[in-house]
Structures are given as structure tokens and as C-alpha cells.
Enzyme design. Structure first.
Site, short mmCIF file in Angstrom:
data_model
loop_
_atom_site.label_atom_id
_atom_site.label_comp_id
_atom_site.label_asym_id
_atom_site.label_seq_id
_atom_site.Cartn_x
_atom_site.Cartn_y
_atom_site.Cartn_z
N HIS A 1 -13.16 2.92 0.25
CA HIS A 1 -12.22 1.74 1.38
C HIS A 1 -13.33 0.61 0.65
CE1 HIS A 1 -11.96 4.67 3.65
NE2 HIS A 1 -11.59 4.78 4.28
N GLU B 1 -7.65 -5.16 5.35
CA GLU B 1 -7.37 -4.82 3.81
C GLU B 1 -6.57 -5.61 3.80
OE1 GLU B 1 -7.05 -1.05 5.27
OE2 GLU B 1 -9.14 -0.36 4.15
N ASN C 1 0.75 -1.49 -0.15
CA ASN C 1 -0.18 0.19 0.17
C ASN C 1 0.56 1.75 -0.10
OD1 ASN C 1 -2.12 1.72 0.16
ND2 ASN C 1 -2.47 0.37 2.50
N ARG D 1 -9.50 15.77 6.62
CA ARG D 1 -10.91 15.67 6.35
C ARG D 1 -12.39 16.38 6.41
NH1 ARG D 1 -10.06 10.29 2.88
NH2 ARG D 1 -8.05 9.96 3.72
N ILE E 1 -10.73 3.54 14.46
CA ILE E 1 -11.70 4.06 15.72
C ILE E 1 -12.92 3.18 16.03
CG2 ILE E 1 -13.54 6.18 15.85
CD1 ILE E 1 -11.66 7.74 14.20
N GLY E 2 -13.40 2.55 14.90
CA GLY E 2 -14.52 1.98 14.89
C GLY E 2 -14.56 0.78 16.10
N GLY F 1 -9.26 8.03 7.43
CA GLY F 1 -10.23 7.63 6.10
C GLY F 1 -11.28 7.73 7.00
N HIS G 1 -16.30 1.88 8.25
CA HIS G 1 -15.42 1.88 7.64
C HIS G 1 -14.54 2.95 8.97
CE1 HIS G 1 -11.26 0.91 6.60
NE2 HIS G 1 -10.97 2.48 7.06
N MET H 1 -8.28 10.31 16.90
CA MET H 1 -9.40 10.37 17.81
C MET H 1 -8.59 9.92 19.61
SD MET H 1 -12.69 10.22 17.77
CE MET H 1 -13.66 10.50 16.77
N ARG I 1 -2.70 -2.19 -3.58
CA ARG I 1 -3.75 -1.91 -2.98
C ARG I 1 -3.71 0.18 -4.06
NH1 ARG I 1 -5.82 0.92 2.86
NH2 ARG I 1 -7.88 2.14 1.30
P1 ADP Z 1 -5.94 4.58 8.59
O1 ADP Z 1 -6.86 5.57 8.00
O2 ADP Z 1 -4.81 5.66 8.51
O3 ADP Z 1 -5.43 3.32 8.71
P2 ADP Z 1 -6.21 4.29 11.47
O4 ADP Z 1 -7.32 2.60 10.94
O5 ADP Z 1 -5.12 2.71 11.85
O6 ADP Z 1 -6.56 4.92 10.37
O7 ADP Z 1 -7.80 4.61 12.88
C1 ADP Z 1 -6.78 5.38 12.50
C2 ADP Z 1 -7.92 5.54 13.99
O8 ADP Z 1 -8.12 5.05 14.95
C3 ADP Z 1 -6.86 7.75 14.93
O9 ADP Z 1 -7.86 8.57 14.87
C4 ADP Z 1 -6.74 6.84 15.85
O10 ADP Z 1 -7.29 7.59 16.95
C5 ADP Z 1 -8.02 6.06 16.58
N1 ADP Z 1 -7.68 4.74 17.05
C6 ADP Z 1 -7.19 3.90 17.72
N2 ADP Z 1 -6.98 3.80 18.39
C7 ADP Z 1 -7.89 4.23 19.08
C8 ADP Z 1 -8.57 3.90 20.44
N3 ADP Z 1 -7.69 3.40 21.24
N4 ADP Z 1 -9.19 4.75 20.98
C9 ADP Z 1 -9.82 5.16 20.22
N5 ADP Z 1 -9.66 5.89 19.29
C10 ADP Z 1 -8.55 4.91 18.57
#
Ligand code: ADP
Length: 389
Positions: free
Chosen positions: A179, A375, A9, A239, A327-328, A210, A206, A282, A91
Site C-alpha cells: 500500500h 494512489e 492498475n 484475507r 472503510i477508513g 485490502g 489504509h 463493510m 502500479r
Molecule cells: P479496494 O481495496 O478494493 O480499493 P476500497 O478502498 O474501495 O477497496 O474499500 C472497499 C471497502 O470500503 C468495502 O469493505 C466497503 O464496504 C467499504 N466502504 C465503502 N463505503 C463505505 C461506507 N459508506 N461505510 C462503510 N464501509 C464502506
């Protein structure tokens, strides 16, 4: 001898690599950051996600995509002696209208994909630089492209178009959706583990740096909050997400901003970062006492809930909701706020299960799941399939 499929990627200043064996078991991952800069760094993780020792490198070892690829692979070789790369999966953000399946790389394909760069100028050229770098670094090894837009091909026309004069649609101004590799993975998990739920109306959120939400009915993507570009729909780390096009006209007319400046504003300085003035991350916002950080989180959750409801409406109802992405998968707070706002739609959260980040976090009619996305596995699977390995 370890035969491996490499996934790649490639971004403007980063490379994410994954290594899988022939049975698609994960072997290791690597992440090159700040590629091309003196402070470039490499992180390696083994199959369990534990950090692996990194040999010492100089800044010249990550000067270009090609050199960085060679360096990262050399680092793996310390722990995986006899490593032989038999295929490389890439990717690629944009497959346009014509590319709905993973494809072995040819010069004709690369030429076609380069012509799609104006549709995704911040990603496509770097993804393709990764392909070119692989060809140079590993001559003779077959490469396969996997498209983030592919999963969304086949949207109903009303969720594929904008209300512009018809010829813009013909020129490619469409709601592509992105995504797709993540949605493809979540769909494959539901197909294997909860086929009855998969046969229903599922919304997948997702939520990472992003973020987007996708409506999936019986394995078919019906609509996605990202459309023509990766800018629409949800607010993201930096964004803006959904924005009245009139704002862009105002910025051009009144603030005399040009395309490059507006691009930088909407992609790099907006979203959680712009709203909070604190961070695009986050975790940092959740830990912050700044009221603007809390407002940014509330705006994010509000928009996620609104978009889920909108996508449910486009499918005529909601049977399942899946959270994935950084975040999810990790923020109990965000999941709780989003689910609370959707109680009227039959979403009832099991609060304790949510706090424990359990897979099943619902008690009500709508099944709510937390499923870590993967992914890289989708890319490795696609490379293996396309090359009939
Ligand atoms: P990318 O799109 O770069 O792959 P990720 O899927 O790794 O991003 O997600 C990054 C986001 O997930 C960031 O905003 C990060 O703060 C959030 N995140 C990761 N762990 C936690 C956590 N334990 N609690 C809240 N947010 C989290």
C-alpha cells in the site's frame, strides 16, 4: 488535442485506469470488471466522479488486457476528442529490494520484475501483463513502473526481518510492506498541509478491501503491518491477516491441504467474509442484523487498534493518526470503535465531526484525520517525474 498521462492498475480480472492532464489534474477514470469473461463490464467516471455514458461493447471487446485497454481508451475518446496518451504509469505490487523509485520500463526491468513474481504470485504477473498490454496497445508511448513496496524501503532492520535463519533474509524473505502508493499520497498531503504533524510520529490506517497500517516518522516508513506478503497484519475483506504459522502447519498435516487450497482459504475465504459468513463488504456487515457480522466488525476494529498501538510503540509514541481507504474514509462506526480503544494513548474523538466525515475528527493530543487517498495521482506524478515531462 488533450495530452494525457494514463495510470493503470491491472489485476487478474480487472483494470483500473486513470487519466490526468499534463498539470496532473484528473480527467476521468475507467474500471473494467470481469475481464476475459462474457459478462465483462466497463464503468467510466468524469473528473468529478460522476458516471459517464459508456458506448455499447460486446464481450470480445474485453477478452484480454490489451483489447480491454484499447476498448476503454476508445470509450474515453467520445468525451475527450483528440486524446493523446503521452505516458503510462503502472502500479506494480512488488519492487523487491532493489527498486525504491519509479522507473521507465525496459526489457531488462521487466525481466527483473518477472523474477519477483514468486513473492507476489496473485498480483505481480497481472500487473506485468498490464505493462505488456500497454506496450502492445500504445507502441512508442513510454511506460513507468511504480512500486507498492517502494515507500517502505529503509525500514530499520528489526522491522525488516523475520526471526528465521539469516540466509532467508538474504534470499528476500523480508517484511516489505505494501500500500506504499497510498501512504506516499497521505504523506505528501501532510507535507503540504500539516508539516509540523508530518515531522512527528504518524500512523496511517489504509482500510479498504485490502487493509494495512503504517508507521511514518518524518516522511519515512518505519514499519507496516503487511510484511512479506499482502496477507499479514489486519483482517481484510476476505484475507485472514495475522495468523499463527502453526495454523498453516496444522492445515497441511491434519487437514491434508496443499499450497493452492491454503492460498485460496487465506486470501479468498477468510477475513470479514469468513468470520461473518455474510459478506466481505463493510457496508453490508454494518447493515446486517446477523450477530456474526457484528463480531467480524468488532474483531476488525480490535485488530486495527492493536496494530496502531504496536506501531506507535515501535516509534516511541503517537502524534497523529490518519484514516484512509474505503472503510477508513467512509465508516464512522469503525473509526469510532478504533479511536475508543486508543483513548489511553491520547486519542480523543470529536464524535460529531466523525459522523460528518470531517477531515479533523479529534479533540485531544493526538491529531486524528480522515484523508481520502489517491494512489492514481501518485502514479501519474511519478510517471511525469521519471520521464521529465
Ligand atoms: P479496494 O481495496 O478494493 O480499493 P476500497 O478502498 O474501495 O477497496 O474499500 C472497499 C471497502 O470500503 C468495502 O469493505 C466497503 O464496504 C467499504 N466502504 C465503502 N463505503 C463505505 C461506507 N459508506 N461505510 C462503510 N464501509 C464502506
Amino acid at each position: 488535442m488533450t495530452k494525457a498521462i494514463l495510470t493503470l492498475n491491472a489485476g487478474s480480472s480487472s483494470l483500473k485506469l486513470g487519466l490526468f492532464d499534463e498539470a496532473l489534474e484528473a480527467l476521468a477514470t475507467a474500471h473494467v470488471d470481469r475481464l476475459g469473461a462474457p459478462e465483462a463490464s466497463l464503468k467510466l467516471k468524469d473528473a468529478t466522479g460522476a458516471a459517464m455514458p459508456v458506448p455499447s461493447f460486446g464481450p470480445d471487446d474485453f477478452a484480454t488486457h490489451t483489447i480491454a485497454l484499447r476498448s476503454a481508451l476508445a470509450a474515453f475518446r467520445n468525451d475527450l476528442p483528440g486524446l493523446e496518451i503521452i505516458a503510462i504509469g503502472h502500479r506494480i505490487v512488488h519492487g523487491g529490494v532493489d527498486h525504491a523509485e519509479p522507473e521507465p520500463v525496459t526489457e531488462v526491468l521487466l525481466d527483473h520484475l518477472e523474477r519477483l513474481s514468486p513473492f507476489a504470485p496473485l498480483h505481480q504477473p497481472h500487473n506485468l501483463a498490464g505493462v505488456r498490454a500497454s506496450i502492445e496497445a500504445f507502441p512508442g508511448v513510454p511506460n513507468v513502473t511504480c512500486f507498492d513496496t517502494a515507500f517502505h524501503r529503509g525500514h530499520p532492520f528489526v522491522d525488516d526481518t523475520y526471526a528465521l535463519p539469516r540466509h532467508y533474509y538474504e534470499k528476500g524473505v523480508r517484511r516489505y510492506g505494501f500500500h506504499g502508493l497510498s501512504y506516499d499520497y497521505i504523506d505528501s498531503v501532510l507535507a503540504a498541509e500539516e508539516p509540523d504533524l508530518r515531522a512527528g510520529r504518524v500512523v496511517v490506517a489504509h482500510l479498504g478491501s485490502g487493509a494495512s497500517v503504517c508507521a511514518i516518522h518524518n516522511g519515512q516508513s518505519m514499519a507496516c503491518t503487511m510484511g512479506f506478503s499482502t496477507l499479514s497484519g489486519l483482517p481484510m475483506g476476505s484475507r485472514a491477516g495475522e495468523l499463527d504459522a502453526g495454523v498453516v502447519l496444522y492445515l497441511m498435516d491434519q487437514e491434508k491441504m496443499g499450497a493452492a487450497e491454503i492460498t485460496e482459504l487465506l486470501f479468498k475465504r477468510s477475513g470479514l467474509l469468513g468470520m461473518s459468513g455474510v459478506s466481505n463488504d463493510m457496508r453490508t456487515l454494518e447493515a446486517s442484523k446477523d450477530p456474526h457480522a457484528r463480531e467480524a466488525i468488532d474483531y476488525f476494529c480490535h485488530r486495527v487498534a492493536r496494530e496502531i498501538a504496536s506501531l506507535a510503540a515501535s516509534m516511541g509514541g503517537l502524534d497523529g493518526l490518519v484514516f484512509c481507504g474505503g472503510i477508513g474514509e467512509n465508516s464512522a462506526l469503525v473509526r469510532e470503535e478504533v479511536c475508543e480503544a486508543l483513548e489511553w494513548a491520547g486519542v480523543e474523538m470529536d464524535v460529531e465531526a466523525n459522523k460528518a466525515h470531517a477531515r479533523n475528527i479529534s479533540t485531544g493530543r493526538v491529531a486524528v484525520r480522515v484523508i481520502p487517498t489517491n494512489e492514481e495521482l501518485v502514479i501519474a506524478r511519478a510517471a511525469k517525474g521519471a520521464l521529465k515531462l
